[in-house]
Design a protein around this motif. Structure first.
Motif, PDB file in Angstrom:
ATOM      1  N   GLN A  45       0.819  -1.209   0.000  1.00  0.00           N
ATOM      2  CA  GLN A  45       0.000   0.000   0.000  1.00  0.00           C
ATOM      3  C   GLN A  45       0.862   1.271   0.000  1.00  0.00           C
ATOM      4  N   TYR A  46       2.050   1.179   0.585  1.00  0.00           N
ATOM      5  CA  TYR A  46       2.930   2.343   0.710  1.00  0.00           C
ATOM      6  C   TYR A  46       4.328   1.989   0.201  1.00  0.00           C
ATOM      7  N   PRO A  47       4.633   2.330  -1.015  1.00  0.00           N
ATOM      8  CA  PRO A  47       5.981   2.042  -1.525  1.00  0.00           C
ATOM      9  C   PRO A  47       7.022   2.890  -0.806  1.00  0.00           C
ATOM     10  N   PRO A  48       8.262   2.499  -0.900  1.00  0.00           N
ATOM     11  CA  PRO A  48       9.330   3.278  -0.252  1.00  0.00           C
ATOM     12  C   PRO A  48       9.383   4.705  -0.787  1.00  0.00           C
ATOM     13  N   ILE A  49       9.796   5.620   0.055  1.00  0.00           N
ATOM     14  CA  ILE A  49      10.048   7.007  -0.361  1.00  0.00           C
ATOM     15  C   ILE A  49      11.553   7.148  -0.539  1.00  0.00           C
ATOM     16  N   THR A  50      11.975   7.422  -1.731  1.00  0.00           N
ATOM     17  CA  THR A  50      13.415   7.525  -1.989  1.00  0.00           C
ATOM     18  C   THR A  50      13.811   8.981  -2.177  1.00  0.00           C
ATOM     19  N   MET A  51      15.096   9.226  -2.080  1.00  0.00           N
ATOM     20  CA  MET A  51      15.642  10.555  -2.306  1.00  0.00           C
ATOM     21  C   MET A  51      16.348  10.632  -3.656  1.00  0.00           C
ATOM     22  N   GLU A  52      16.080   9.632  -4.490  1.00  0.00           N
ATOM     23  CA  GLU A  52      16.723   9.609  -5.795  1.00  0.00           C
ATOM     24  C   GLU A  52      16.248  10.783  -6.642  1.00  0.00           C
ATOM     25  N   PRO A  53      17.164  11.485  -7.286  1.00  0.00           N
ATOM     26  CA  PRO A  53      16.747  12.586  -8.160  1.00  0.00           C
ATOM     27  C   PRO A  53      15.994  12.069  -9.373  1.00  0.00           C
ATOM     28  N   GLN A  54      15.016  12.823  -9.814  1.00  0.00           N
ATOM     29  CA  GLN A  54      14.236  12.475 -10.987  1.00  0.00           C
ATOM     30  C   GLN A  54      14.492  13.516 -12.077  1.00  0.00           C
ATOM     31  N   GLU A  55      14.765  13.026 -13.275  1.00  0.00           N
ATOM     32  CA  GLU A  55      15.020  13.946 -14.374  1.00  0.00           C
ATOM     33  C   GLU A  55      13.759  14.742 -14.687  1.00  0.00           C
ATOM     34  N   VAL A  56      13.936  16.044 -14.864  1.00  0.00           N
ATOM     35  CA  VAL A  56      12.819  16.909 -15.245  1.00  0.00           C
ATOM     36  C   VAL A  56      12.658  16.804 -16.752  1.00  0.00           C
ATOM     37  N   LYS A  57      11.534  16.261 -17.175  1.00  0.00           N
ATOM     38  CA  LYS A  57      11.278  16.073 -18.603  1.00  0.00           C
ATOM     39  C   LYS A  57      10.525  17.291 -19.152  1.00  0.00           C
ATOM     40  N   TYR A  58      11.008  17.811 -20.237  1.00  0.00           N
ATOM     41  CA  TYR A  58      10.349  18.944 -20.883  1.00  0.00           C
ATOM     42  C   TYR A  58       9.721  18.475 -22.187  1.00  0.00           C
TER      43      TYR A  58
END
Length: 1119
Positions: free
Chosen positions: A1048-1061
């Protein structure tokens, strides 16, 4: 205190010590094996109500209070924080507290930088004058023979032990001032690219003429000992460098460095320019012609800089923009855009007939529009036509758009061996103040492209306008092979050198460019860290808004084990670093060269982006006169507002400065050790001692910094005795306490190792390699910066990032000085311990005895953290785990371990999620940015790709080696094959490219001292209790461990996510023209210019028979 649980819980039971407890080593919290039936039956006796466990918040609170007192006492005792705070309290009556004036600081720093850079400019002017005078009196000798020191051939002998021609004995010695490179400070030597014949008459005459520069090099260095490399880059291709060095070829055994390709040469040789590159992609351009055309375009792009503007148009039956997004406009020729064009040019294909007329019309329209609207460089304008022939009647195009003023120069490049249309192509150039060249092989490209620079330089040369230019920041990984030097950011100041001979005046002959380098770290030393405070810093930007120097500039990335410059490292905009300036008010003011101030609330991160801080920054900025640079300084309110000064006698201070536990920041400049060669091996502490004792009174030292350092040495001196007394105490030192330490604003540090090196877990802590935890040119130690977040006396705890899994904990607190209503941070003090020490204290506290009287209690009793159905943690104010039953959890973000609890804490407001942005990130290349996968289905395509790779590498081989040079053995005696697998053959998913990323950070809300809740997870419910640990930045977290909520609750990561334009936004970003300040001078026209000198002289082309003979000869020699 009641937990937020459902009412009506009545069932109660008391598990025995044996059955209710976790069994050591038999069970793990995550990934538990199936339990034996008797354990399942026994665990069913646990206290449950409708399947819900009850955890006592009061018990957790008691644990938190006990653990808080335990670690506070431990930290205070071994750090000596109370004693240090008392010592600074005792001197509050004698110190002077001042408010830091940011305007005055910025002005003072700018004046010092202006004076330093001014000395460099004077040195360059002297070189230019000497070179021009030498040429004026030099008579060209076609048959001249002159043996000079070739930096590739010095100190080398042939098979008979004789010195090779142009070699000879050349003394070299390691020099601290030049990063320990082996140099000869008595003379310069010459570097010649592999594809230039080193005995060519032009080379020999130029080298002979420029010998006079040696005296000027040496005299400059004596007048300004902070000078580094000085040089003269000749228009004929040779490079005179002082001090002389042994030049090391690349891995292929060749020297590809050509001074005429360097940014300092190109910027000094020409004024800013708008360039439209027009390339013929009709059917006749197939094969080698297209390859040569692509290489020609890339070479032209390499001659452009951030003050230039460009676009690329391809034509056949119709006209198309290589980048459709740039239709009808010019874009800045910064590194990003140039590299973007190169990727697109590589994908060009040929088809149809060549209709050049439409392409020329489109080009003139773009340039005219730019001039009319104030876009582009507003200086030189040029069209570069690359074609294998021009068959149309195109005169009316020039009559309509360019004649009679001929404001736009047209340069033509005839590609291939076919000369049928040579006259047409030459006519275009000669009638539009341009230059015509014929390029039949890849080896011709470099020299022929460079011709346009000489033409553009004519007005400046004829007028004798010696404009001094400054480059953007760059790393010279080509010139220097050592890691330390090649990754050093620098800027160059350069000036053109002209022929003053009257008979050649109308030709505007450029002899070359002289220049010198300025290491940006040395420039930033003029803005001392101690004046700016804990979070304060200084930065520099160019007239284009690009970062020259900034503590948050990250120009390198890691590829495997090697550090490499990012593709766009020198075109990082100020708005991409100071991204909280969303309206770009700061950037606009600085680019315009204004002086002023601005306040911003900013989010910044420490600990390599893992931890967020909210700061109020005051920005002060001003221009550095005579340069295109602007300086900014940042003072942080609360930390940078005030500075105190104290005074003690030199004798008293010197006595306490000499204690063995004391160091000072070796990257700071207490005394200038780089002026006198005899001082260059001194550490800063040694230099300070020599100055204070009068043994070296001529040392240039920072007196206010020395006074504060002596004061801090005296005030902190009792700490050595305190720490020593603890070590000698009969009760001994608690096992796991490793190092006590302190630091002050003056860069002074003291530390005491409580354990021997053989027993230390953190062996590198506070050593010179531990940059994160010592004072550097860029920042205060991490523990110092983080301690300043908390009130004085309250310790802040964290687990440092570790390369190994050996875990330690750092506890630190700030020390302050208060005078009246003004308070300043005097320093920070702390202790470094093993994680095991804190764990042992925690587990001893977090367990109710098994014989606890549980009668009449509705809670789980006895509550123990070693139960199988209970998980206990200690986390810090950013959500990172210090203590967990699973040792591998230490240092991890708690959201990765349990997403359900972390999500609930965020929803309840106990933690706040903060979004941060990184506009200097590197991301793996996504699949849509590479070639289509359909090619993989074709066996023929695989064969074609292999053939293309072989041919391209073979053609590059021809480029790197001058064919005629094969006849001269010194050119290839030490050469190695230049074939290598290009980076394009890496897996696309492994290739990193610049990108923007968003990443989260989390921060505890300290107003919420405690909370508890129940999380519903399908068939089970999970209870947790959170309690703040007093007098710390820590939280205690007790969680029901037998309810899995991961679905029900996946892990919360601090991995950066690429900003897609999306395509539209991406195009808008690429087309956007930010505010910039144009260079002040422009030289686009001179009435005396000889426009008839437009190329077309006989070009030597290599026949197939000569080519085969050369190859055969080289094969024989290699045997």
């Amino acid at each position: 205190m009641q937990p937020a649980t459902a009412a009506g819980m009545k069932c109660r039971c008391w598990p025995s010590a044996g059955y209710g407890s976790k069994l050591e080593g038999s069970v793990r919290r995550r990934g538990r094996p199936t339990l034996p039936l008797w354990i399942i039956l026994t665990s069913s006796l646990c206290l449950m109500v409708d399947g819900q466990m009850k955890i006592s918040p009061e018990t957790v609170q008691q644990w938190a209070e006990s653990f808080g007192k335990e670690i506070a006492g431990l930290s205070a005792r071994y750090s000596g924080a109370k004693l240090l705070q008392k010592k600074y309290k005792d001197v509050e009556g004698v110190v002077k507290m001042e408010e830091v004036n940011g305007d005055e600081l910025a002005k003072a720093f700018a004046e010092e930088m202006e004076e330093m850079l001014g000395r460099k400019m004077k040195s360059v002017k002297r070189l230019a004058e000497a070179a021009e005078d030498a040429d004026l009196y030099h008579e060209y000798n076609e048959t001249m023979e002159f043996n000079y020191f070739n930096s590739m051939l010095i100190n080398k002998v042939d098979e008979d032990g004789k010195q090779v021609p142009l070699g000879g004995e050349f003394a070299l010695e390691g020099n601290e001032h030049f990063s320990k490179t082996r140099v000869n400070t008595q003379q310069s030597n010459i570097q010649v690219p592999t594809n230039v014949y080193n005995k060519d008459p032009d080379i020999v005459n130029g080298v002979y003429m420029s010998e006079v520069l040696d005296d000027v090099f040496i005299d400059n260095f004596q007048k300004d000992a902070t000078l580094t490399w000085q040089y003269f880059g000749s228009s004929t291709g040779f490079f005179r460098l002082y001090p002389g060095i042994q030049w090391t070829p690349d891995d292929n055994g060749v020297v590809t460095f050509d001074c005429r390709n360097r940014n300092w040469y190109i910027q000094a040789a020409t004024s800013p320019k708008d360039v439209i590159i027009v390339v013929d992609v009709s059917g006749s351009m197939k094969g080698l012609r297209l390859t040569i055309a692509k290489h020609t375009i890339n070479t032209i792009l390499d001659t452009l800089g951030e003050n230039d503007f460009v676009n690329v148009i391809a034509y056949s039956d119709y006209v198309r923009y290589v980048e459709p997004c740039f239709k009808g406009t010019l874009v800045q020729a910064d590194l990003d855009n140039r590299e973007h064009f190169k990727l697109l040019i590589d994908q060009l294909h040929v088809k149809g007939e060549g209709r050049v007329k439409k392409a020329m019309k489109e080009s003139f329209k773009i340039l005219n529009e730019a001039a009319a609207t104030g876009q582009g460089s507003l200086c030189n304008q040029a069209i570069m036509l690359i074609t294998d022939g021009a068959m149309e009647d195109f005169q009316d195009v020039f009559e309509e758009f360019n004649w009679p003023e001929r404001r736009v120069r047209v340069f033509t490049y005839l590609i291939g061996r076919e000369m049928t249309f040579a006259e047409n192509v030459k006519w275009i150039a000669c009638n539009n103040k341009g230059y015509y060249t014929h390029i039949s092989t890849l080896a011709d490209v470099q020299e022929n492209v460079m011709e346009y620079l000489h033409v553009l330089s004519r007005p400046m040369v004829i007028n004798h306008d010696h404009d001094i230019i400054w480059t953007e920041a760059y790393m010279d990984s080509v010139l220097f092979n050592t890691q330390a030097q090649s990754l050093l950011l620098m800027t160059s100041v350069a000036m053109p050198v002209f022929s003053k001979k009257k008979e050649t005046l109308s030709h505007g002959i450029l002899l070359g460019v002289v220049g010198t380098d300025v290491a940006l770290r040395e420039l930033m030393r003029l803005a001392p860290r101690y004046k700016l405070g804990i979070h304060g810093y200084a930065f520099l930007i160019t007239n284009n808004g690009y970062i020259l120097s900034h503590p948050d500039l990250r120009p390198l990335y890691k590829e495997g084990k090697k550090l490499k410059p990012k593709p766009n490292y020198n075109s990082v905009d100020l708005a991409e670093v100071e991204w909280e300036d969303t309206e770009e008010i700061l950037r606009t003011a600085m680019v315009k060269g204004e002086t002023g101030t601005l306040s911003l609330d900013v989010k910044t991160s420490v600990d390599k982006g893992r931890r967020v801080m909210f700061l109020q920054n005051d920005y002060f900025y001003t221009i550095i006169n005579e340069t295109p640079f602007s300086l900014g300084i940042v003072l942080t309110r609360g930390y940078g507002e005030f500075i105190f000064t104290g005074n003690v006698s030199v004798e008293e201070g010197l006595h306490d400065l000499r204690t063995p536990d004391l160091t000072i920041a070796n990257e700071w400049t207490y005394c200038e050790t780089d002026i006198d060669p005899a001082h260059r091996k001194l550490s800063q502490l040694q230099a300070v001692e020599l100055y204070l004792t009068g043994k070296e009174p001529d040392l240039d030292c920072d007196i206010p910094l020395l006074q504060q350092t002596l004061f801090d040495a005296v005030v902190t001196a009792p700490m050595e005795a305190y720490w020593t007394a603890l070590m000698l105490n009969v009760t001994g030192i608690d096992e796991g306490v490793e190092t006590a330490f302190l630091g002050t604003r003056s860069g002074l540090m003291r530390f005491q190792r409580y354990t021997g090196i053989e027993k230390q877990v953190a062996k590198s802590f506070l050593t010179s390699t531990d940059k994160e935890n010592i004072f550097t040119l860029d920042h205060f130690p991490l523990w110092y910066r983080r301690a300043a977040e908390s009130p004085a006396g309250r310790f802040l705890y964290y687990v440092p990032r570790q390369e190994t899994r050996v875990m330690t904990v750092i506890a630190a607190t700030s020390v302050t000085v208060t005078v009246g209503k003004r308070t300043a941070v005097a320093g920070a003090v702390g202790v470094q311990m093993t994680l095991q020490l804190l764990e042992s204290r925690f587990w001893a506290i977090a367990a109710q005895p098994n014989d606890t009287d549980c009668s009449g209690i509705d809670w789980l009793c006895p509550l123990r953290c070693d139960r199988i159905d209970i998980d206990c943690y200690v986390i810090d104010n950013n959500g990172f785990v210090l203590i967990s039953e699973q040792r591998n959890d230490a240092g991890r973000f708690y959201g990765e371990i349990d997403g359900s609890v972390m999500t609930t804490l965020i929803e309840m407001g106990m933690f706040k999620r903060v979004s941060l942005f990184d506009y200097q990130a590197m991301c793996k290349m996504s699949s849509h940015s590479v070639n289509s996968a359909r090619h993989l289905l074709s066996p023929f395509y695989g064969l074609a790709s292999a053939l293309k790779w072989f041919l391209s590498n073979f053609l590059l081989f021809l480029l790197e080696f001058n064919i005629c040079g094969f006849w001269h053995t010194e050119h290839f005696a030490d050469a190695k094959p230049s074939f290598s697998v290009s980076s394009s053959h890496k897996k696309k998913g492994d290739i990193l490219q610049p990108c923007d990323t968003e990443y989260p950070s989390f921060l505890y809300e300290p107003s919420i001292k405690e909370t508890n809740s129940i999380i519903k997870c399908g068939r089970c419910q999970k209870m947790f209790v959170v309690q703040q640990i007093p007098e710390s930045n820590l939280l205690m977290l007790v969680v029901q461990g037998d309810c899995d909520c991961s679905r029900q609750y996946p892990p919360i990561t601090m991995e950066p996510q690429e900003v897609k334009y999306n395509a539209s936004v991406k195009c808008d970003r690429m087309r956007s023209q930010k505010i910039r300040r144009r260079p002040e001078s422009c030289h686009a026209y001179h009435p005396q210019e000889n426009a008839g000198d437009c190329g077309g002289a006989g070009v030597v082309s290599l026949s197939a028979s000569v080519f085969l003979v050369c190859l055969s000869f080289s094969a024989l020699v290699s045997r």
